[in-house]
Motif scaffolding. Structure first.
Motif, mmCIF file in Angstrom:
data_model
loop_
_atom_site.group_PDB
_atom_site.id
_atom_site.type_symbol
_atom_site.label_atom_id
_atom_site.label_comp_id
_atom_site.label_asym_id
_atom_site.label_seq_id
_atom_site.Cartn_x
_atom_site.Cartn_y
_atom_site.Cartn_z
ATOM 1 N N VAL A 1 9.670 -7.817 -9.706
ATOM 2 C CA VAL A 1 7.976 -7.735 -8.919
ATOM 3 C C VAL A 1 7.347 -8.432 -10.039
ATOM 4 O O VAL A 1 5.964 -8.661 -8.446
ATOM 5 N N ASP A 2 6.828 -9.113 -11.226
ATOM 6 C CA ASP A 2 6.214 -10.516 -11.533
ATOM 7 C C ASP A 2 6.472 -11.496 -10.129
ATOM 8 O O ASP A 2 5.258 -12.043 -9.723
ATOM 9 N N GLY B 1 -18.122 -10.166 -2.318
ATOM 10 C CA GLY B 1 -16.908 -10.980 -2.363
ATOM 11 C C GLY B 1 -15.981 -10.002 -1.916
ATOM 12 O O GLY B 1 -16.130 -9.467 -1.649
ATOM 13 N N ASN B 2 -14.590 -10.704 -2.239
ATOM 14 C CA ASN B 2 -13.403 -9.535 -2.170
ATOM 15 C C ASN B 2 -12.738 -8.886 -3.241
ATOM 16 O O ASN B 2 -12.626 -9.400 -4.297
ATOM 17 N N VAL B 3 -12.144 -8.000 -2.959
ATOM 18 C CA VAL B 3 -11.391 -7.427 -4.075
ATOM 19 C C VAL B 3 -9.889 -6.772 -3.454
ATOM 20 O O VAL B 3 -9.980 -6.592 -2.608
ATOM 21 N N LEU B 4 -9.092 -7.160 -4.796
ATOM 22 C CA LEU B 4 -8.032 -6.941 -4.569
ATOM 23 C C LEU B 4 -7.364 -6.059 -6.407
ATOM 24 O O LEU B 4 -7.105 -6.416 -7.067
ATOM 25 N N LEU B 5 -6.939 -4.962 -5.391
ATOM 26 C CA LEU B 5 -6.807 -3.960 -6.393
ATOM 27 C C LEU B 5 -5.055 -3.434 -6.817
ATOM 28 O O LEU B 5 -4.874 -3.094 -5.582
ATOM 29 N N ILE B 6 -4.268 -3.850 -7.572
ATOM 30 C CA ILE B 6 -3.116 -4.440 -7.232
ATOM 31 C C ILE B 6 -2.656 -2.594 -8.574
ATOM 32 O O ILE B 6 -3.055 -2.510 -9.784
ATOM 33 N N THR B 7 -1.747 -1.926 -8.295
ATOM 34 C CA THR B 7 -0.720 -1.501 -9.254
ATOM 35 C C THR B 7 0.478 -1.047 -9.369
ATOM 36 O O THR B 7 1.470 -1.432 -8.097
ATOM 37 N N ILE B 8 1.372 -1.384 -10.545
ATOM 38 C CA ILE B 8 2.980 -1.381 -10.688
ATOM 39 C C ILE B 8 2.921 -0.114 -11.342
ATOM 40 O O ILE B 8 2.575 0.046 -12.645
ATOM 41 N N ILE C 1 5.364 0.328 -6.553
ATOM 42 C CA ILE C 1 6.920 1.006 -6.823
ATOM 43 C C ILE C 1 7.552 0.881 -8.131
ATOM 44 O O ILE C 1 8.076 1.967 -8.990
ATOM 45 N N ARG C 2 7.507 -0.458 -8.008
ATOM 46 C CA ARG C 2 9.086 -0.391 -8.917
ATOM 47 C C ARG C 2 8.073 -1.360 -10.648
ATOM 48 O O ARG C 2 7.448 -2.130 -10.244
#
Length: 498
Positions: free
Chosen positions: A278-279, A6-13, A206-207
């Motif tokens: 950002v959304d 599988g694939n992984v997308l890790l996002i931090t806001i 970053i925002r």
């Protein structure tokens, strides 16, 4: 090597408050894209970062360790290179973990030459990631791109600024040219390039990190009259009386919130507008992923490094012991059929950012390193609460200052006593300082933490119980890499491997 699973997308806001999700019923926040992802996965309503500011918190997220163990406790405190992390583990599984943005990882100086330029900034790269877009706070790649779009970019001058000094002035750039838009475009470019190859992507927006400036139309998206007002005591002086560290922080113009209601409302409205922008860009990325055939094999995790006081307790930024700085959103979308029956759920168990590394590794079918103090959230995502799940959370904040010696000068506290730890459950919060009086808040009757009960005799046994639980936590989660081994006639026996 076995086929990747599988694939992984890790996002931090960055600097994203826990209450700022439309799906949670916020009266002013507009997050349709994050809400859509929430409907496809699980929202963790009691999720907490383990430290602040960015560097220490991200160190915990990426290593699965509390700050008391990894000890990268300031922006600029090196992260010991002996620790593994999610990027290194993913690379060992055959992924090419790539970064778009920043990790604020200060490198271990013991493995570098004294004149290595990486020792000049705390905004380093976490070992294991390959930076496709290395974009720390100065955002040089974004500025270069803006110049290509025809903007007048002055070297050394940030484009994250308003057109003028008027109330709610828009940013000098258009929304389609924001930092978030640029970063999203670079991720999409990368996805086009790799076509159907497996991916492990960490994207960091970053925002809504300050400065609080939003491009049109987001600068006026939220009416200041509609925003909820902050919580806190009536005056700055009353708030400062809670703790010496709070009193000193409130003396700083860059930490103290605006005094007028008009300014506070506008600050909050702008913050919500920034989050909406950002959304929109996160939605742009997710929509593109939904069109890919491998969307059904892609794990998505979206969270934050820490929160934002946004006027609560007369504060701005992220610091101290109040929930607004540490309680953050977390959305996990598990594409597998095991999660189907629980999609759209709100998970109200206590969870922590140190849980994300074990979650990703379990989802990938990999072993979780013994160093990790976190626990996988995969069962919770799939609607099952594990036996003996935690009933509280912990976080730490360190305010030592190796260069300016702030605690010694301003507070009279020795360098190695310039820190605090918090245990918080549904009923109370105990704050232990190494060099100042402790605090206790009865959250069952005082959910905003306004009254310090530490000296109230009626709470003496309650406080003792929380202090004992904190000590147990420290004993249980102290550095454990080799504690499972025994050197004996059988050789080096590893208890944790059995």
């Amino acid at each position: 090597m076995a086929a990747l699973k599988g694939n992984v997308l890790l996002i931090t806001i960055d600097q994203w408050r826990a209450d700022c999700l439309g799906v949670l019923g916020h009266p002013a926040v507009v997050t349709p894209n994050l809400d859509r992802l929430a409907a496809e996965g699980a929202v963790f309503t009691q999720h907490y970062a383990q430290s602040a500011p960015c560097g220490p918190s991200r160190a915990s997220l990426h290593t699965g360790l509390y700050a008391m163990t990894h000890r990268s406790i300031l922006n600029g405190t090196p992260l010991d290179d002996r620790f593994t992390n999610i990027a290194r583990e993913a690379r060992s599984l055959g992924f090419d973990p790539v970064l778009f943005g920043y990790t604020d990882t200060s490198p271990d100086p013991r493995i570098l030459e004294a004149d290595d330029p990486r020792l000049l900034s705390y905004e380093g790269l976490l070992p294991g990631y390959r930076a496709v877009l290395d974009m720390p706070e100065a955002a040089a790649p974004w500025h270069e791109w803006l110049s290509e779009q025809g903007y007048d970019v002055v070297e050394g001058e940030s484009m994250q600024r308003p057109v003028d000094d008027s109330v709610a002035s828009p940013a000098v750039y258009r929304a389609e040219h924001s930092e978030a838009a640029f970063l999203t475009g670079e991720v999409l470019r990368y996805l086009d390039e790799i076509e159907d190859e497996p991916f492990f992507i960490h994207a960091t927006y970053i925002r809504p990190h300050p400065p609080f400036v939003a491009p049109a139309p987001y600068n006026t998206l939220v009416d200041p009259a509609d925003v909820p007002m902050p919580v806190g005591l009536g005056t700055v002086a009353e708030e400062g009386a809670v703790s010496p560290i709070l009193a000193d922080a409130l003396r700083a113009d860059w930490i103290r919130a605006p005094e007028s209601e008009e300014e506070i409302r506008q600050m909050r409205a702008t913050y919500y507008g920034m989050l909406a922008e950002v959304d929109a860009q996160v939605g742009r990325l997710l929509d593109a992923l939904r069109e890919r055939p491998d969307w059904a094999q892609t794990l998505v995790i979206i969270t934050a490094d820490h929160g934002e006081e946004l006027g609560d307790h007369h504060l701005t930024g992220k610091l101290g012991f109040y929930d607004a700085s540490y309680r953050i959103p977390c959305i996990i979308r598990d594409p597998r059929t095991e999660a189907d029956s629980a999609r759209g759920q709100l998970v109200n168990e206590f969870t922590e950012n140190i849980d994300l590394m074990p979650t990703i590794l379990e989802w990938l079918g990999a072993a979780v390193p013994s160093q990790c103090s976190g626990a996988s959230l995969l069962s919770l995502v799939r609607g099952v609460t594990p036996d003996e799940w935690r009933d509280c959370v912990f976080w730490e904040w360190d305010f030592r200052d190796p260069v300016g010696r702030y605690p010694e000068r301003r507070l009279g506290i020795p360098f190695d006593k310039s820190g605090m730890a918090v245990i918080r459950d549904a009923a109370g919060k105990y704050v232990h300082f190494a060099g100042m009086p402790a605090l206790f808040f009865d959250l069952s009757t005082d959910p905003d933490g306004l009254v310090n009960r530490i000296d109230d005799p009626a709470y003496a046994l309650t406080v003792l119980g929380y202090a004992q639980r904190m000590l147990t936590w420290r004993l249980e989660h102290a550095e454990r890499t080799l504690t499972g081994y025994l050197i004996c006639p059988l050789g080096a026996v590893d208890r944790r491997a059995n």
